[in-house]
Motif scaffolding. Sequence first.
Motif, PDB file in Angstrom:
ATOM      1  N   PRO A   1       0.797  -1.225   0.000  1.00  0.00           N
ATOM      2  CA  PRO A   1       0.000   0.000   0.000  1.00  0.00           C
ATOM      3  C   PRO A   1       0.834   1.281   0.000  1.00  0.00           C
ATOM      4  CG  PRO A   1      -0.172  -1.128   2.120  1.00  0.00           C
ATOM      5  CD  PRO A   1       0.621  -2.011   1.207  1.00  0.00           C
ATOM      6  N   ALA A   2       2.079   1.187   0.436  1.00  0.00           N
ATOM      7  CA  ALA A   2       3.009   2.321   0.450  1.00  0.00           C
ATOM      8  C   ALA A   2       4.424   1.750   0.414  1.00  0.00           C
ATOM      9  CB  ALA A   2       2.809   3.165   1.708  1.00  0.00           C
ATOM     10  N   THR A   3       5.391   2.603   0.130  1.00  0.00           N
ATOM     11  CA  THR A   3       6.784   2.168   0.097  1.00  0.00           C
ATOM     12  C   THR A   3       7.148   1.490   1.410  1.00  0.00           C
ATOM     13  OG1 THR A   3       7.299   3.993  -1.386  1.00  0.00           O
ATOM     14  CG2 THR A   3       9.155   2.971  -0.263  1.00  0.00           C
ATOM     15  N   GLU A   4       7.764   0.315   1.301  1.00  0.00           N
ATOM     16  CA  GLU A   4       8.211  -0.479   2.440  1.00  0.00           C
ATOM     17  C   GLU A   4       7.076  -1.026   3.315  1.00  0.00           C
ATOM     18  OE1 GLU A   4      11.323  -1.507   2.464  1.00  0.00           O
ATOM     19  OE2 GLU A   4      11.766  -0.188   0.799  1.00  0.00           O
ATOM     20  N   LYS A   5       5.839  -0.927   2.882  1.00  0.00           N
ATOM     21  CA  LYS A   5       4.700  -1.502   3.614  1.00  0.00           C
ATOM     22  C   LYS A   5       4.222  -2.733   2.864  1.00  0.00           C
ATOM     23  CE  LYS A   5       4.267   1.863   6.626  1.00  0.00           C
ATOM     24  NZ  LYS A   5       4.779   1.741   7.938  1.00  0.00           N
ATOM     25  N   ARG A   6       3.880  -3.791   3.600  1.00  0.00           N
ATOM     26  CA  ARG A   6       3.387  -5.034   3.016  1.00  0.00           C
ATOM     27  C   ARG A   6       2.185  -5.521   3.810  1.00  0.00           C
ATOM     28  NH1 ARG A   6       7.091  -3.347   0.357  1.00  0.00           N
ATOM     29  NH2 ARG A   6       8.835  -4.477  -0.548  1.00  0.00           N
ATOM     30  N   VAL A   7       1.164  -5.983   3.088  1.00  0.00           N
ATOM     31  CA  VAL A   7      -0.013  -6.565   3.713  1.00  0.00           C
ATOM     32  C   VAL A   7      -0.319  -7.870   2.995  1.00  0.00           C
ATOM     33  CG1 VAL A   7      -2.462  -6.258   4.231  1.00  0.00           C
ATOM     34  CG2 VAL A   7      -0.934  -4.275   4.292  1.00  0.00           C
ATOM     35  N   SER A   8      -0.367  -8.969   3.759  1.00  0.00           N
ATOM     36  CA  SER A   8      -0.723 -10.269   3.195  1.00  0.00           C
ATOM     37  C   SER A   8      -2.242 -10.415   3.229  1.00  0.00           C
ATOM     38  CB  SER A   8      -0.077 -11.396   4.001  1.00  0.00           C
ATOM     39  OG  SER A   8       1.326 -11.333   3.877  1.00  0.00           O
ATOM     40  N   LEU A   9      -2.796 -10.927   2.127  1.00  0.00           N
ATOM     41  CA  LEU A   9      -4.248 -11.067   1.995  1.00  0.00           C
ATOM     42  C   LEU A   9      -4.614 -12.510   1.663  1.00  0.00           C
ATOM     43  CD1 LEU A   9      -4.878  -7.979  -0.330  1.00  0.00           C
ATOM     44  CD2 LEU A   9      -5.175  -8.074   2.150  1.00  0.00           C
ATOM     45  N   ASP A  10      -5.861 -12.875   1.985  1.00  0.00           N
ATOM     46  CA  ASP A  10      -6.394 -14.177   1.584  1.00  0.00           C
ATOM     47  C   ASP A  10      -7.015 -14.109   0.196  1.00  0.00           C
ATOM     48  OD1 ASP A  10      -5.696 -15.481   3.978  1.00  0.00           O
ATOM     49  OD2 ASP A  10      -7.525 -14.759   4.950  1.00  0.00           O
ATOM     50  N   SER A  11      -7.511 -12.908  -0.191  1.00  0.00           N
ATOM     51  CA  SER A  11      -8.094 -12.702  -1.517  1.00  0.00           C
ATOM     52  C   SER A  11      -7.917 -11.246  -1.907  1.00  0.00           C
ATOM     53  CB  SER A  11      -9.578 -13.085  -1.534  1.00  0.00           C
ATOM     54  OG  SER A  11     -10.321 -12.196  -0.726  1.00  0.00           O
ATOM     55  N   CYS A  12      -8.022 -10.993  -3.216  1.00  0.00           N
ATOM     56  CA  CYS A  12      -7.806  -9.627  -3.704  1.00  0.00           C
ATOM     57  C   CYS A  12      -8.452  -9.459  -5.068  1.00  0.00           C
ATOM     58  CB  CYS A  12      -6.303  -9.362  -3.808  1.00  0.00           C
ATOM     59  SG  CYS A  12      -5.894  -7.639  -4.165  1.00  0.00           S
ATOM     60  N   GLU A  13      -8.948  -8.273  -5.321  1.00  0.00           N
ATOM     61  CA  GLU A  13      -9.474  -7.903  -6.634  1.00  0.00           C
ATOM     62  C   GLU A  13      -8.317  -7.433  -7.506  1.00  0.00           C
ATOM     63  OE1 GLU A  13     -12.804  -8.032  -7.612  1.00  0.00           O
ATOM     64  OE2 GLU A  13     -13.090  -9.042  -5.687  1.00  0.00           O
ATOM     65  N   LEU A  14      -8.382  -7.767  -8.794  1.00  0.00           N
ATOM     66  CA  LEU A  14      -7.416  -7.287  -9.783  1.00  0.00           C
ATOM     67  C   LEU A  14      -8.203  -6.731 -10.952  1.00  0.00           C
ATOM     68  CD1 LEU A  14      -5.779  -9.593  -8.174  1.00  0.00           C
ATOM     69  CD2 LEU A  14      -4.396  -9.719 -10.209  1.00  0.00           C
ATOM     70  N   SER A  15      -7.736  -5.633 -11.527  1.00  0.00           N
ATOM     71  CA  SER A  15      -8.397  -5.070 -12.712  1.00  0.00           C
ATOM     72  C   SER A  15      -7.370  -4.371 -13.588  1.00  0.00           C
ATOM     73  CB  SER A  15      -9.485  -4.069 -12.305  1.00  0.00           C
ATOM     74  OG  SER A  15      -8.918  -2.903 -11.748  1.00  0.00           O
ATOM     75  N   PRO A  16      -7.649  -4.288 -14.897  1.00  0.00           N
ATOM     76  CA  PRO A  16      -6.727  -3.581 -15.797  1.00  0.00           C
ATOM     77  C   PRO A  16      -6.510  -2.122 -15.400  1.00  0.00           C
ATOM     78  CG  PRO A  16      -8.242  -4.922 -17.078  1.00  0.00           C
ATOM     79  CD  PRO A  16      -8.738  -4.942 -15.647  1.00  0.00           C
ATOM     80  N   GLN A  17      -7.517  -1.481 -14.839  1.00  0.00           N
ATOM     81  CA  GLN A  17      -7.401  -0.075 -14.462  1.00  0.00           C
ATOM     82  C   GLN A  17      -6.675   0.120 -13.140  1.00  0.00           C
ATOM     83  OE1 GLN A  17     -10.412  -1.692 -14.965  1.00  0.00           O
ATOM     84  NE2 GLN A  17     -10.494  -1.152 -17.141  1.00  0.00           N
ATOM     85  N   GLY A  18      -6.934  -0.746 -12.169  1.00  0.00           N
ATOM     86  CA  GLY A  18      -6.391  -0.553 -10.828  1.00  0.00           C
ATOM     87  C   GLY A  18      -5.254  -1.474 -10.446  1.00  0.00           C
ATOM     88  N   GLY A  19      -4.913  -2.413 -11.334  1.00  0.00           N
ATOM     89  CA  GLY A  19      -3.864  -3.371 -11.001  1.00  0.00           C
ATOM     90  C   GLY A  19      -4.329  -4.290  -9.888  1.00  0.00           C
ATOM     91  N   VAL A  20      -3.429  -4.600  -8.977  1.00  0.00           N
ATOM     92  CA  VAL A  20      -3.768  -5.392  -7.796  1.00  0.00           C
ATOM     93  C   VAL A  20      -4.319  -4.386  -6.790  1.00  0.00           C
ATOM     94  CG1 VAL A  20      -2.879  -6.908  -5.991  1.00  0.00           C
ATOM     95  CG2 VAL A  20      -1.917  -7.039  -8.304  1.00  0.00           C
ATOM     96  N   HIS A  21      -5.629  -4.456  -6.538  1.00  0.00           N
ATOM     97  CA  HIS A  21      -6.282  -3.434  -5.716  1.00  0.00           C
ATOM     98  C   HIS A  21      -5.648  -3.353  -4.330  1.00  0.00           C
ATOM     99  CE1 HIS A  21     -10.161  -3.174  -8.297  1.00  0.00           C
ATOM    100  NE2 HIS A  21      -9.081  -3.338  -9.038  1.00  0.00           N
ATOM    101  N   GLY A  22      -5.354  -2.123  -3.918  1.00  0.00           N
ATOM    102  CA  GLY A  22      -4.700  -1.871  -2.640  1.00  0.00           C
ATOM    103  C   GLY A  22      -3.192  -1.729  -2.765  1.00  0.00           C
ATOM    104  N   ASP A  23      -2.645  -2.157  -3.903  1.00  0.00           N
ATOM    105  CA  ASP A  23      -1.208  -2.042  -4.134  1.00  0.00           C
ATOM    106  C   ASP A  23      -0.909  -0.653  -4.688  1.00  0.00           C
ATOM    107  OD1 ASP A  23       1.345  -3.835  -4.334  1.00  0.00           O
ATOM    108  OD2 ASP A  23       1.317  -2.675  -6.194  1.00  0.00           O
ATOM    109  N   ASN A  24       0.304  -0.162  -4.478  1.00  0.00           N
ATOM    110  CA  ASN A  24       0.652   1.201  -4.912  1.00  0.00           C
ATOM    111  C   ASN A  24       1.025   1.317  -6.384  1.00  0.00           C
ATOM    112  OD1 ASN A  24       3.259   0.157  -4.983  1.00  0.00           O
ATOM    113  ND2 ASN A  24       4.038   1.434  -3.335  1.00  0.00           N
ATOM    114  N   TRP A  25       0.881   0.241  -7.189  1.00  0.00           N
ATOM    115  CA  TRP A  25       1.227   0.294  -8.612  1.00  0.00           C
ATOM    116  C   TRP A  25       0.562   1.475  -9.306  1.00  0.00           C
ATOM    117  CZ3 TRP A  25      -2.382  -0.160 -12.587  1.00  0.00           C
ATOM    118  CH2 TRP A  25      -1.836  -0.130 -13.877  1.00  0.00           C
ATOM    119  N   ALA A  26      -0.725   1.676  -9.078  1.00  0.00           N
ATOM    120  CA  ALA A  26      -1.459   2.735  -9.779  1.00  0.00           C
ATOM    121  C   ALA A  26      -1.083   4.130  -9.293  1.00  0.00           C
ATOM    122  CB  ALA A  26      -2.971   2.519  -9.640  1.00  0.00           C
ATOM    123  N   GLN A  27      -0.467   4.256  -8.111  1.00  0.00           N
ATOM    124  CA  GLN A  27      -0.117   5.575  -7.580  1.00  0.00           C
ATOM    125  C   GLN A  27       1.244   6.082  -8.025  1.00  0.00           C
ATOM    126  OE1 GLN A  27      -1.705   3.266  -5.254  1.00  0.00           O
ATOM    127  NE2 GLN A  27      -3.506   4.344  -6.009  1.00  0.00           N
ATOM    128  N   GLY A  28       2.118   5.223  -8.443  1.00  0.00           N
ATOM    129  CA  GLY A  28       3.438   5.708  -8.819  1.00  0.00           C
ATOM    130  C   GLY A  28       4.343   4.565  -9.238  1.00  0.00           C
TER     131      GLY A  28
END
Length: 188
Positions: A34-61
């Motif tokens: 979710p931010a530089t040097e932050k990690r969150v392990s999940l049991d499930s996650c949404e993925l989309s072409p627009q948002g990438g892996v939802h909750g991940d910072n890929w789309a922010q920078g």
Amino acid sequence: MPTHLTMEQLNDGLPMIEASPKDNGTLKAIVIRPATEKRVSLDSCELSPQGGVHGDNWAQGCWKTLPDGSPHPDVQVTIMNSRAIELISGDVERWPLAGDQLFADLDLSETNLPPGTQLRIGDVILEITEIAHNGCKKFAQRFGTDAVKFVNSPPGKRLHLRGIYAKIVQAGTVRVGDIIQKVDQYSP
């Protein structure tokens, strides 16, 4: 501080990694950054072409961008072989330090998954891209210099031990435990 494996110890683990399934693999872990040097392990996650892996910072920078400055879709998702990170990290609690989002018990080699190959995980379809994923300074700090040499060695490159990049072709949900199938071999 954990002990880092030597090159000899890492090379001794190659047969275990090479025994990864070529198809019908398993999603072993999902991690978002979710931010530089932050990690969150999940049991499930949404993925989309627009948002990438939802909750991940890929789309922010993203480190790789399109000419208009938007994040490059060819690096939306990072996938690392779960057997490789298991060997390198020594502890499942340290897997997130690798910085990858999906950890798969699947042969990630270019021979098995050349660029353009599509994978179905849950409802999601991913397409493997040509962008190289390499071991870096942060990876060395977390897992040792021999780990970087190992993933960047000729066998490491051949097997994509540092992982691969993929783009999201079809949105949906992935869950730990999902089967990972090559799309051309998928039958609903």
